[in-house]
Design an enzyme around this catalytic site. Sequence first.
Site, PDB file in Angstrom:
ATOM      1  N   GLU A 112      43.326  40.350  18.498  1.00  0.00           N
ATOM      2  CA  GLU A 112      43.096  41.801  18.445  1.00  0.00           C
ATOM      3  C   GLU A 112      42.546  42.332  19.766  1.00  0.00           C
ATOM      4  O   GLU A 112      42.179  43.500  19.860  1.00  0.00           O
ATOM      5  CB  GLU A 112      42.133  42.142  17.311  1.00  0.00           C
ATOM      6  N   ARG A 164      57.381  42.496  44.168  1.00  0.00           N
ATOM      7  CA  ARG A 164      58.657  42.774  44.850  1.00  0.00           C
ATOM      8  C   ARG A 164      58.506  43.864  45.892  1.00  0.00           C
ATOM      9  O   ARG A 164      59.376  44.044  46.742  1.00  0.00           O
ATOM     10  CB  ARG A 164      59.769  43.096  43.843  1.00  0.00           C
ATOM     11  N   PRO A 175      47.960  47.450  24.770  1.00  0.00           N
ATOM     12  CA  PRO A 175      48.757  48.593  24.304  1.00  0.00           C
ATOM     13  C   PRO A 175      47.935  49.884  24.307  1.00  0.00           C
ATOM     14  O   PRO A 175      48.497  50.977  24.270  1.00  0.00           O
ATOM     15  CB  PRO A 175      49.187  48.197  22.893  1.00  0.00           C
ATOM     16  N   ASP A 203      65.357  52.811  44.487  1.00  0.00           N
ATOM     17  CA  ASP A 203      65.056  52.334  43.129  1.00  0.00           C
ATOM     18  C   ASP A 203      64.763  53.517  42.210  1.00  0.00           C
ATOM     19  O   ASP A 203      64.192  54.512  42.644  1.00  0.00           O
ATOM     20  CB  ASP A 203      63.788  51.467  43.124  1.00  0.00           C
TER      21      ASP A 203
HETATM   22  N1  ADE Z   1      49.422  43.588  24.954  1.00  0.00           N
HETATM   23  C1  ADE Z   1      50.017  43.796  23.764  1.00  0.00           C
HETATM   24  N2  ADE Z   1      50.873  44.812  23.833  1.00  0.00           N
HETATM   25  C2  ADE Z   1      50.843  45.268  25.117  1.00  0.00           C
HETATM   26  C3  ADE Z   1      51.499  46.306  25.819  1.00  0.00           C
HETATM   27  N3  ADE Z   1      52.386  47.109  25.229  1.00  0.00           N
HETATM   28  N4  ADE Z   1      51.206  46.484  27.111  1.00  0.00           N
HETATM   29  C4  ADE Z   1      50.301  45.706  27.726  1.00  0.00           C
HETATM   30  N5  ADE Z   1      49.651  44.708  27.126  1.00  0.00           N
HETATM   31  C5  ADE Z   1      49.910  44.486  25.822  1.00  0.00           C
END
Ligand code: ADE
Length: 244
Positions: A113, A155, A86, A170
């Site tokens: 984590e 793809r 994230p 697309d």
């Molecule tokens: N791992 C946990 N959340 C994630 C996300 N939003 N994007 C990529 N990997 C992740």
Amino acid sequence: MRIDIISIFPDYFAPLELSLIGKARTAGLLEMQVHDLRSWTHDRHNTVDDTPYGGGPGMVMKPGPWGEALDEVVGERPARLIVPSPSGRPFRQADAERLAGEEHLVFGCGRYEGIDSRVAEEAARHMPVEEISIGDYVLNGGESATLVMVEAITRLLPGVLGNRESHVQDSFASGGMEHLVEGPVYTKPAEWRGHEVPPVLLSGNHGHVDRWRRDQALRKTARNRPDLVESAPEGTFDRRDLEV
Ligand code: ADE
């Protein structure tokens, strides 16, 4: 293209045997292998995590198994390491297009984590490393993010979708749709439960159809994705497009 995926949940990737990706693998367009990180542990409990230095909640993935896994999976072949997280840079269609041009991608799926930061640091001495996020929300690990990226990338490989389908229309596709989402689509019958297909689509006039589709894409983008309108280069949208 070759794709290697390293995870403590190899079963998570069973869907990659199905549908278009499964067929592409069978046809030899795509070589893919999923590896269990625990096969590079050496203790009785196959430990892959430990408590974080500095304290705090949760566990962090130990560098040892990751280092050995990457040494073996990457070997001497050139590769690019993708670490879903994230905290990574956002994944966009342009990234899918760029990564579809690579020979060898390795996805390292973190859990808990995350992975001890020295793993990416060390890997970057041998290969390009990218930390990538699929959106502003937190998943339980990198596995589902990897599924998303692998699908978006593969793809685009030649032969995977078949020639009846094209990517140029697309949403987000480079070559005209970069800042747009695709508009509405219809199939037979021409009238269903009192709803009619827009007559221009039945006209046989390809010029009119193309113009209508572009117009619909602009309107839908303005309605659903004001952020894209905001960030698009000057002249992509005109005022009429934004009257929704
Ligand atoms: N791992 C946990 N959340 C994630 C996300 N939003 N994007 C990529 N990997 C992740």
